[in-house]
Design an enzyme around this catalytic site. Structure first.
Site, PDB file in Angstrom:
ATOM      1  N   ASN A  12       0.857  -1.191   0.000  1.00 60.46           N
ATOM      2  CA  ASN A  12       0.000   0.000   0.000  1.00 60.46           C
ATOM      3  C   ASN A  12       0.892   1.239   0.000  1.00 60.46           C
ATOM      4  OD1 ASN A  12      -1.954   1.956   0.338  1.00 60.46           O
ATOM      5  ND2 ASN A  12      -2.254   1.537   2.524  1.00 60.46           N
ATOM      6  N   LYS A  14       0.025   4.307  -0.250  1.00 56.46           N
ATOM      7  CA  LYS A  14      -0.627   5.485   0.337  1.00 56.46           C
ATOM      8  C   LYS A  14      -0.442   6.683  -0.612  1.00 56.46           C
ATOM      9  CE  LYS A  14      -0.175   3.469   4.881  1.00 56.46           C
ATOM     10  NZ  LYS A  14      -0.063   3.687   6.331  1.00 56.46           N
ATOM     11  N   HIS A 104      -9.546   1.029   5.021  1.00 56.48           N
ATOM     12  CA  HIS A 104      -8.260   1.230   5.682  1.00 56.48           C
ATOM     13  C   HIS A 104      -8.451   2.158   6.877  1.00 56.48           C
ATOM     14  CE1 HIS A 104      -4.118   2.547   6.399  1.00 56.48           C
ATOM     15  NE2 HIS A 104      -3.738   1.442   5.775  1.00 56.48           N
ATOM     16  N   GLU A 106      -6.954   4.647   7.924  1.00 55.55           N
ATOM     17  CA  GLU A 106      -6.843   6.074   7.627  1.00 55.55           C
ATOM     18  C   GLU A 106      -8.112   6.598   6.976  1.00 55.55           C
ATOM     19  OE1 GLU A 106      -2.044   5.531   7.187  1.00 55.55           O
ATOM     20  OE2 GLU A 106      -3.288   5.678   5.376  1.00 55.55           O
ATOM     21  N   GLU A 176      -5.258  -4.940  10.630  1.00 57.96           N
ATOM     22  CA  GLU A 176      -4.263  -3.898  10.858  1.00 57.96           C
ATOM     23  C   GLU A 176      -4.495  -3.258  12.227  1.00 57.96           C
ATOM     24  OE1 GLU A 176      -4.640  -0.767   7.953  1.00 57.96           O
ATOM     25  OE2 GLU A 176      -6.720  -0.419   8.464  1.00 57.96           O
ATOM     26  N   GLY A 182       2.842   2.484  10.957  1.00 59.17           N
ATOM     27  CA  GLY A 182       3.745   3.619  10.815  1.00 59.17           C
ATOM     28  C   GLY A 182       4.383   4.065  12.108  1.00 59.17           C
ATOM     29  N   SER A 222       3.620  -2.068  10.218  1.00 60.68           N
ATOM     30  CA  SER A 222       5.083  -2.022  10.373  1.00 60.68           C
ATOM     31  C   SER A 222       5.752  -3.343   9.994  1.00 60.68           C
ATOM     32  CB  SER A 222       5.459  -1.619  11.801  1.00 60.68           C
ATOM     33  OG  SER A 222       4.981  -0.318  12.104  1.00 60.68           O
TER      34      SER A 222
END
Length: 264
Positions: A12, A14, A104, A106, A176, A182, A222
């Site tokens: 991904n 992003k 996702h 985000e 996730e 991150g 990560s």
């Protein structure tokens, strides 16, 4: 029942890499895997670029007959119409897209996407032959409260509500843990297995054992070449949704080739 699921490593990107950088990155990834004599039938490889890169990636993959698959990071719940800024599943299908990430963390956080909306997006995606990668997972507060399994399963149930098993043959679920995205923090292999196993069990409860056994459940958070082999050793982890590390073709190739260094 024996596990016949082909592992999937999906990068991904992003909001990174323009279309020139995208073609360079995919070329280098493909070359690196070719040099390593990677067998794509043993580990499937996909990248999820920004929308503006998809046409360039399609052209490269088609022209060079690459085995790397590609997908989108999101999709509209609508197939067409006055929805400025949105991208429909029909548009993605015309670009040869295989996968589309839905839900996702985000998107959930910054765009307030609800399980009901994700349900509509999944229906739009499968209606056009796209394979949804449904993202589920908990924040740090939920993890500290020990509620990660009920929280994640509730997201799964909400996003799949009313969708029959016949439309979910290509479903992928990505677990996730938001606190590990991150941050440099990573769930232990046992943490990943606990929730990925619960997801598979919930799919069996919602549908049947056949669909549950066939559905690939990925871990995302990560993931690096240094930790992927341990994560992939778990029985219910079928791959990874890789973020920042997928922007480095050599590092992503090492992640894809986790089997080669699993015992190194």
């Amino acid at each position: 029942m024996a596990n016949t699921r082909t592992p999937l490593m999906a990068g991904n990107w992003k909001m990174n890499l323009d279309h020139h950088q995208a073609t360079h990155t995919v070329q280098k990834l493909a070359w690196t895997l070719k040099d390593a004599k990677h067998d794509y039938s043993t580990v499937e490889v996909a990248v999820l670029p920004p929308f503006t890169d998809l046409r360039s990636v399609q052209t490269l993959v088609d022209a060079d007959k690459l085995d790397v698959k590609y997908g989108a990071q999101d999709v509209s719940a609508h197939l067409e119409g006055a929805y400025t800024g949105e991208i429909s599943a029909t548009m993605l299908a015309k670009l040869g897209v295989t996968y589309v990430a839905i839900g996702h963390s985000e998107r959930r956080e910054y765009h307030a996407e609800t399980d009901a909306l994700l349900n509509e997006k999944i229906l739009a995606a499968v209606g056009q032959g796209l394979a949804p990668v449904l993202c589920v997972g908990e924040g740090l507060d939920v993890r500290k409260a020990g509620e990660q399994i009920p929280h994640t399963i509730a997201q799964l149930q909400g996003a799949l509500a009313g969708i029959p098993a016949t439309q979910l043959e290509n479903l992928v679920v990505a677990y996730e843990p938001v606190w590990a995205i991150g941050t440099g923090e990573v769930a232990t292999p046992e943490d990943a297995q606990e929730v990925c196993g619960a997801i598979r069990g919930a799919l069996g409860d919602l549908y049947d054992g056949e669909l549950a056994d066939a559905t690939r459940v990925l871990y995302g958070g990560s993931v690096k070449s240094s930790n992927v082999a341990a994560i992939m050793s778990q029985p219910d982890v079928d791959g990874a949704l890789v973020g920042g590390a997928s922007l480095d073709p050599e590092e992503f190739a090492k992640i894809v080739r986790y089997q080669a260094h699993a015992t190194a």
